[in-house]
Structures are given as structure tokens and as C-alpha cells.
Scaffold this active site. Structure first.
Site, short mmCIF file in Angstrom:
data_model
loop_
_atom_site.label_atom_id
_atom_site.label_comp_id
_atom_site.label_asym_id
_atom_site.label_seq_id
_atom_site.Cartn_x
_atom_site.Cartn_y
_atom_site.Cartn_z
N THR A 188 0.76 -1.34 -0.10
CA THR A 188 0.00 0.06 0.00
C THR A 188 0.66 1.23 0.04
O THR A 188 0.50 2.13 -0.81
CB THR A 188 -0.95 -0.06 1.43
OG1 THR A 188 -1.82 -1.16 0.99
CG2 THR A 188 -1.70 1.39 1.36
N ASN A 191 5.48 -1.14 3.61
CA ASN A 191 4.72 -0.50 4.90
C ASN A 191 5.20 -0.24 5.81
O ASN A 191 5.30 0.85 6.55
CB ASN A 191 3.25 -1.23 5.04
CG ASN A 191 2.26 -1.20 3.83
OD1 ASN A 191 2.44 -0.17 3.02
ND2 ASN A 191 1.44 -2.31 3.65
N HIS A 193 -8.37 -8.64 2.03
CA HIS A 193 -7.49 -9.32 2.97
C HIS A 193 -8.29 -10.43 3.92
O HIS A 193 -7.84 -11.75 3.98
CB HIS A 193 -6.83 -8.42 4.01
CG HIS A 193 -5.32 -7.99 3.33
ND1 HIS A 193 -4.51 -8.56 3.02
CD2 HIS A 193 -5.08 -6.63 2.88
CE1 HIS A 193 -3.40 -7.79 2.76
NE2 HIS A 193 -4.02 -6.54 2.55
N HIS A 229 -2.06 -1.52 -5.56
CA HIS A 229 -1.67 -2.97 -6.02
C HIS A 229 -2.98 -3.85 -6.29
O HIS A 229 -4.05 -3.26 -6.10
CB HIS A 229 -1.07 -3.70 -4.89
CG HIS A 229 -1.64 -3.39 -3.51
ND1 HIS A 229 -2.83 -4.35 -3.14
CD2 HIS A 229 -1.58 -2.70 -2.34
CE1 HIS A 229 -3.21 -4.03 -2.01
NE2 HIS A 229 -2.44 -2.91 -1.48
#
Length: 546
Positions: free
Chosen positions: A79, A100, A310, A354
């Protein structure tokens, strides 16, 4: 007298031919809106196409310019890295955001991309606002717009996630705002930008919207039996909310919120996208964006798509429903822009930070190669290697993000060569199940790869911050729970994302030519007649511009 006649004839000719003697180029937009949909695969545009309305994704595609073969060109596809690369027009090798979280070999600890204890939270008494973009080494398109206008015009960043608001807004933003969950349920900022929340933000927080969105169950927008683009709702590949027995609709949000960190559950349902759109609209009104003599920039990221992906995976009913609902949010937001800014006064780009892989355990169930990677087991394996070759198990300082950081002090104490140790580890690591390619930092510094996975790895390698040995897992191999999914690789399932331009200065059409995510920033800069970000390595996408 004759001169006056000639002058009148000349002016008449200009008028008849449609020429404008005051301008040779279409006026710049009053507002640029950058939209990033977190974890959006390109095929979500085509997969759910028949269920989308005409005013959201379809409006952007039909009336804008869609790039059908756009990809990320580096590893890792996370991200923070994605948002930074979109707005800087370059890859981690230049902009310095390599994850991240990543291991800082100078501070000897894991760090978070936007943490900055030099600043305090603006909006409440928590620590969620101690953030800034200082780890980002280059300028953004938003910075360049500010510089080009002598710091006039406004830049605002908005997202559920702090990193998704901070990094796109750049170093010179008027403000970036993100959602503080838990017991707070408020939009906050950092003293990096301002000393107190503007009244419009205070009013938004006091409106009770966050609480209202958690007062009803998450049910499917349409009859769940019509959700034919996703697998069966009750399956073994999805994670439940805490307090649920099965990961199935309806999700009883009012009763689940107390077991799922209260307001934080809002991030993980489609309403998180809706409240983001609500806040973005409030920002446009509160800051009067698009109303001045200068061009303003609003960077918006829809983060809830990532949380849902996720937890439930690419093929879930939850993902299908989330995108059908996001389509309606986009339609409402575009209609709002038409009304408040003016249909011909704004330019939008929409992309993703992404994409994502299908749940590997699901892929395995249908006989497609996929697997899971254990860092603990791999660390044990590498220690066996160093013990075998160098009689020491203290040569590894950290293994994370598919990078190995060596303990340089211990290596020096043993009078070993760092390059030799790295080379032997790379040669041995390739034999480990789940590892597809390995390469040392020395090789990345001395060899230029022109294509393929190693080129992507090189684009993501930063000599100052990255590790000593870089690893690439086999396709569809992830370090994650066996339920739900993730991202991070340079395989197409993680790199292929939408890029759509729409609005003032943009042609209608589409292209199957290959473009990179880093091409967005220089294209917007060219549209605005401003200099590229100072680390830019992308190119102008001339096809999309009028």
C-alpha cells in the site's frame, strides 16, 4: 482606413475558424482528483461489469480514457509503496518507501512508513496522528503543483489509512486526514500540517455519521443468489469477524463491533468507503476546492476494499458486494463534482495501489500450484546454512519482506566478507521450497536487468535502505494466514491494475499498450503544465491527453 478594414477581416477570420487569440491550450482544470482504490485488480472492472450502473466505473470508462494493460513495475506491491509510486512517478529505488513497515538497518528496528514522533495528533488525545511524509525522499505531483503556483492552491489528502492520505498529499499539503478507529471514530490529522482541525472537520466528526454506519447489518446490495461472479458464501477460505461462527452474509455489524475494536470495524466493510466519499465531499465544500484562481488537488484513497480483500479473498461474495457498492459511491461522488465544481472544471484519475492473489488454499483445492511461506522455518534454514559455512548462527540480523539483512558487525568480527556471506546465502536459499529467485545487493548494484522479475526487483531495491539478499517467492506463494489473501509480488495478479483518466483535458478511448503506474504523475504534470516530480522515471501517456 484600409488598415482598419484589414484588422476587422483578420479578427473575423479568427472568429469564424474558432481560434482563440488569448490561448493556444485548453484551460487547466480547477481541481484534480486522484482516486486510489486499495487492492483493486484490473479484472474487477470486467468481472462485475454487468452489475455496475452507468454512472460510476462505466461513466469513467465510457467518457474517459482507460488503460487496459497497466502494471506496477517493481517489488514489493504494498500500500505505502503503491501510493508513493503513483504520486512521485518513480519506484522505491528513488523515492525510498520500500514497504509499509521495514527493517531499518541503521536504527536496528522495524519502522512504519509514516511514523514521526516529532509531531502530535490533531483531533484527539491519541497517538494516531504522529505522522508525516518525511521518509519519502522525493517530491510528488502534488508538491510540484504547489511549487508551480508559488505555494498557492490547496492540496488535501483523504483516506481511512494514514499512509494512504499522507504520502499522496506530499510534503507541502495543506492537510491530510485519516480515520482513527477503536473507541475514537474520528477523522484526525497531524501537527505536521496544522494546529487544529478546521470547523468543517469538527462538524463532520460531531455529525454521528461513523456511528450511524455501524447501526445496521452488512447485507448484500442485491439478492445474494444473483452474485454469480464469486464462489459459494460458506467456504473454508475466508476469515470471520471475531464473534462470528461462519464468514457468511448477513454480517451483524451492530453486535460484532464491540468484539472487533468498535469503530475499527468500519474500515473493514463497504461503509468505510462510503464515509470516505462523504468526508471527501465535505473537504471540497469546507476548503472550497476548485473555486479559486489556482488549481487544487484532492487525493482520495478508498481503503476498505483492501480490508475486505485481506479478510475474505478475491473470489468472495463480500468482494463482489463491496465493488457493487463502491460503484454507487463513485456515481454519487462524480455527480457531486459535477454540481459543486462543474463538469468541465475537474480532472480525475482512478487507479489502485496494488492488486491481489487468489487465496492460495483455494487455488490448491482446484489443483492450481500455490503455497504458504513461513519466515520462522526459513530463518531456521538460513541459520543452518551460516552454521555450516561459517560456524555461526549470528550472521542474520533480520528477515522480512522477502529480504535478508546481514549482521555486519558480527561478520566483521569473524573477519568474513559481507559479499561472500551474501553470495553463499543466496546460492543456498534458492534450494528452499517456495523461493523462486535470489539475488544479492551487490548484483543489483552492478548489473542492469532489462525485463522480467529481476527488473522489478531492481526497481524496488534501494541501496540505502534495502537488505543484502533479496528473495522472490514462487507464484501464488505468500506469507499469510490460510484464510483470506494478500499481495506484494511482481506477478500479474498483484501488478495489473486499472488506470482511468477522465474529465478536463482527457480524450475518450482506451488502449491495450503497456504502461507503468509511474506514468500517471508525469501525465498529470504535463496536463497541468508543471515540472515533473524530482525523482520521476515515468513517461507522459500522450494517448490520453487532448
Amino acid at each position: 482606413m484600409m488598415k482598419k478594414i484589414y484588422l476587422l477581416l483578420f479578427i473575423s477570420t479568427l472568429t469564424l475558424t474558432g481560434c482563440n487569440i488569448n490561448s493556444t491550450k485548453e484551460s487547466k482544470p480547477k481541481l484534480v482528483v486522484g482516486i486510489v482504490v486499495d487492492q483493486m485488480r484490473y479484472d474487477y472492472l470486467t468481472r462485475f461489469e454487468n452489475r455496475y450502473g452507468n454512472g460510476g466505473f462505466k461513466r469513467l470508462i465510457k467518457n474517459g480514457f482507460s488503460l487496459e494493460n497497466a502494471h506496477y513495475n517493481y517489488i514489493p506491491t504494498y500500500t505505502a509503496v503503491g501510493h508513493t509510486s503513483i504520486y512521485t512517478g518513480t519506484t522505491p529505488t528513488n523515492h525510498g518507501i520500500i514497504g509499509n513497515n521495514w527493517y531499518d538497518k541503521y536504527e536496528k528496528r522495524s519502522i512504519y512508513c509514516v511514523d514521526d514522533n516529532n509531531y502530535k495528533t490533531i483531533g484527539n488525545d491519541g497517538d494516531g496522528g504522529k505522522k508525516s511524509p518525511y521518509r519519502m525522499q522525493t517530491t510528488t505531483v502534488t508538491d510540484q503543483l504547489k511549487l508551480a503556483q508559488n505555494m498557492q492552491g490547496k492540496t488535501i489528502g483523504v483516506a481511512i489509512k494514514d499512509r494512504s492520505a499522507v504520502l499522496p498529499a506530499g510534503h507541502t499539503a495543506n492537510a491530510a486526514y485519516w480515520f482513527d478507529g477503536g473507541s475514537k471514530g474520528e477523522w484526525i490529522s497531524s501537527s505536521f500540517y496544522l494546529n487544529e482541525l478546521p470547523k468543517w472537520v469538527q462538524d463532520f466528526n460531531a455529525s454521528g455519521k461513523a456511528d450511524a454506519y455501524l447501526n445496521s447489518p452488512w447485507e448484500t446490495l442485491y439478492d445474494i443468489n444473483t452474485y454469480s461472479e464469486s464462489i459459494v458464501d460458506d467456504n473454508n477460505f475466508e476469515e470471520t469477524f471475531k464473534g462470528e461462527e461462519k464468514p457468511v452474509f448477513p454480517h451483524d455489524i451492530p453486535n460484532l463491533r464491540s468484539k472487533n475494536n468498535n469503530f475499527s470495524i468500519l474500515k473493514a466493510i463497504p461503509a468505510g468507503n462510503t464515509i470516505t466519499a462523504d468526508f471527501a465531499k465535505a473537504a471540497i465544500l469546507g476548503e472550497k476546492l476548485g473555486k479559486s484562481d489556482y488549481t487544487d488537488f484532492l487525493a482520495v484513497s478508498f481503503s476498505s476494499t483492501d480490508y475486505v480483500g485481506h479478510q475474505f479473498g478475491v473470489d468472495s461474495k463480500e468482494i463482489e458486494d463491496t465493488y457493487l457498492r463502491l460503484d454507487k459511491d463513485l456515481e454519487d461522488f462524480l455527480n457531486f463534482l459535477d454540481k459543486e465544481v462543474g463538469r468541465n472544471n475537474y480532472t480525475v484519475f482512478l487507479t489502485a495501489d496494488h492488486a491481489a492473489v487468489q487465496v492460495p488454499s483455494y487455488l490448491k483445492s482446484i489443483k492450481i500450484p500455490a503455497d504458504y511461506f513461513s519466515y520462522k522455518k526459513f530463518n531456521d534454514y538460513i541459520n543452518e546454512i551460516t552454521d555450516k559455512h561459517f560456524k555461526s548462527t549470528e550472521l542474520i540480523e533480520n528477515i522480512s519482506n522477502f529480504q535478508i539483512f546481514l549482521n555486519k558487525e558480527k561478520i566483521n568480527d569473524l573477519k568474513l566478507s559481507v559479499h561472500e556471506v551474501a553470495e553463499i546465502i543466496a546460492n543456498e536459499a534458492i534450494n528452499y521450497k517456495g523461493i523462486y529467485k535470489t539475488v544479492t545487493a551487490k548484483t543489483l548494484q552492478s548489473t542492469s536487468f532489462n525485463s522480467g522479475l529481476l527488473k522489478s526487483l531492481q526497481n524496488g531495491y534501494n541501496q540505502k535502505f534495502s537488505g543484502d539478499v533479496m528473495l522472490i517467492p514462487t507464484p501464488a506463494t505468500i506469507s499469510y494466514s490460510k484464510k483470506g489473501s494478500t499481495h506484494g509480488s511482481a506477478y500479474s495478479y498483484d501488478t495489473h491494475v486499472p488506470i482511468i483518466f477522465y474529465g478536463a483535458g482527457i480524450k475518450r478511448g482506451n488502449s491495450k499498450n503497456n504502461y507503468k503506474i509511474i506514468d500517471i504523475a508525469p501525465t498529470i504534470c504535463n496536463l497541468l503544465d508543471i515540472e515533473f516530480p524530482n525523482g520521476n522515471s515515468g513517461k507522459i501517456i500522450t494517448e490520453v491527453l487532448k
